[in-house]
Design an enzyme around this catalytic site. Structure first.
Site, PDB file in Angstrom:
ATOM      1  N   VAL A   1       0.858  -1.192   0.000  1.00 21.75           N
ATOM      2  CA  VAL A   1       0.000   0.000   0.000  1.00 21.75           C
ATOM      3  C   VAL A   1       0.897   1.246   0.000  1.00 21.75           C
ATOM      4  O   VAL A   1       1.711   1.423   0.920  1.00 21.75           O
ATOM      5  CB  VAL A   1      -0.936   0.002   1.237  1.00 21.75           C
ATOM      6  CG1 VAL A   1      -1.841   1.232   1.211  1.00 21.75           C
ATOM      7  CG2 VAL A   1      -1.767  -1.276   1.289  1.00 21.75           C
TER       8      VAL A   1
ATOM      9  N   HIS B   1       2.990   3.377   6.458  1.00 15.82           N
ATOM     10  CA  HIS B   1       2.304   2.723   7.577  1.00 15.82           C
ATOM     11  C   HIS B   1       3.297   1.943   8.421  1.00 15.82           C
ATOM     12  O   HIS B   1       4.256   1.370   7.912  1.00 15.82           O
ATOM     13  CB  HIS B   1       1.169   1.814   7.095  1.00 15.82           C
ATOM     14  CG  HIS B   1       1.564   0.838   6.033  1.00 15.82           C
ATOM     15  ND1 HIS B   1       1.708   1.193   4.714  1.00 15.82           N
ATOM     16  CD2 HIS B   1       1.840  -0.498   6.091  1.00 15.82           C
ATOM     17  CE1 HIS B   1       2.052   0.136   4.005  1.00 15.82           C
ATOM     18  NE2 HIS B   1       2.151  -0.901   4.818  1.00 15.82           N
TER      19      HIS B   1
HETATM   20  P1  AMP Z   1       2.597  -3.658   3.470  1.00 13.42           P
HETATM   21  O1  AMP Z   1       2.865  -4.993   2.857  1.00 13.42           O
HETATM   22  O2  AMP Z   1       3.670  -3.216   4.419  1.00 13.42           O
HETATM   23  O3  AMP Z   1       2.243  -2.602   2.444  1.00 13.42           O
HETATM   24  O4  AMP Z   1       1.323  -3.853   4.383  1.00 13.42           O
HETATM   25  C1  AMP Z   1       0.037  -3.542   3.982  1.00 13.42           C
HETATM   26  C2  AMP Z   1      -0.879  -4.122   5.029  1.00 13.42           C
HETATM   27  O5  AMP Z   1      -2.156  -3.537   4.862  1.00 13.42           O
HETATM   28  C3  AMP Z   1      -1.067  -5.647   4.913  1.00 13.42           C
HETATM   29  O6  AMP Z   1      -0.679  -6.256   6.145  1.00 13.42           O
HETATM   30  C4  AMP Z   1      -2.559  -5.803   4.640  1.00 13.42           C
HETATM   31  O7  AMP Z   1      -3.110  -6.914   5.286  1.00 13.42           O
HETATM   32  C5  AMP Z   1      -3.128  -4.494   5.167  1.00 13.42           C
HETATM   33  N1  AMP Z   1      -4.365  -4.053   4.552  1.00 13.42           N
HETATM   34  C6  AMP Z   1      -4.628  -3.923   3.218  1.00 13.42           C
HETATM   35  N2  AMP Z   1      -5.878  -3.456   3.031  1.00 13.42           N
HETATM   36  C7  AMP Z   1      -6.411  -3.256   4.264  1.00 13.42           C
HETATM   37  C8  AMP Z   1      -7.678  -2.807   4.745  1.00 13.42           C
HETATM   38  N3  AMP Z   1      -8.667  -2.422   3.907  1.00 13.42           N
HETATM   39  N4  AMP Z   1      -7.882  -2.727   6.078  1.00 13.42           N
HETATM   40  C9  AMP Z   1      -6.909  -3.111   6.930  1.00 13.42           C
HETATM   41  N5  AMP Z   1      -5.691  -3.553   6.552  1.00 13.42           N
HETATM   42  C10 AMP Z   1      -5.448  -3.646   5.240  1.00 13.42           C
END
Ligand code: AMP
Length: 107
Positions: free
Chosen positions: A94, A98
């Site tokens: 994403v 974060h």
């Molecule tokens: P990253 O791989 O560091 O970009 O982590 C992205 C995180 O966002 C992953 O652990 C996903 O499970 C989480 N994620 C993606 N979409 C959502 C959502 N709509 N609500 C909560 N978590 C999400």
């Protein structure tokens, strides 16, 4: 096009929000990798850690404060991880900065 996290910030899509300030949002990860898996994000649109500017450092400090507060609230303050993936090669999916707060048992 705005990222999924921007849509969560704007309340366009639901999330299990556990804590919120004017500048920071904390919600449960939809695919938890530990019994406690929270995401802590700035409401400001910052793509990744490498994009953080000097003027953002107070905001990053606020995120750390939220992490400390959540670790205490969820009783993991004795042991937790705060993880940031930077860029697609690291697995960042994403494109909105974060911090993963992971505590308890791995799932
Ligand atoms: P990253 O791989 O560091 O970009 O982590 C992205 C995180 O966002 C992953 O652990 C996903 O499970 C989480 N994620 C993606 N979409 C959502 C959502 N709509 N609500 C909560 N978590 C999400």
């Amino acid at each position: 096009m705005s990222s999924v996290f921007k849509k969560i910030i704007d309340k366009e899509i639901p999330a299990e929000i556990v804590f919120e300030t004017e500048s920071v949002l904390c919600f449960k990860d939809i695919h938890p990798k530990a019994s406690l898996h929270l995401l802590i994000i700035p409401k400001k649109e910052i793509v990744d850690l490498q994009s953080v500017q000097k003027e953002d450092l107070f905001l990053i400090g606020e995120i750390i404060e939220v992490a400390q507060k959540m670790a205490k609230a969820f009783n993991v303050e004795e042991g937790y991880r705060l993880v940031v993936n930077n860029g697609p090669l690291s697995g960042q999916e994403v494109p909105h900065l974060h911090f993963h707060l992971l505590g308890g048992k791995p799932l």
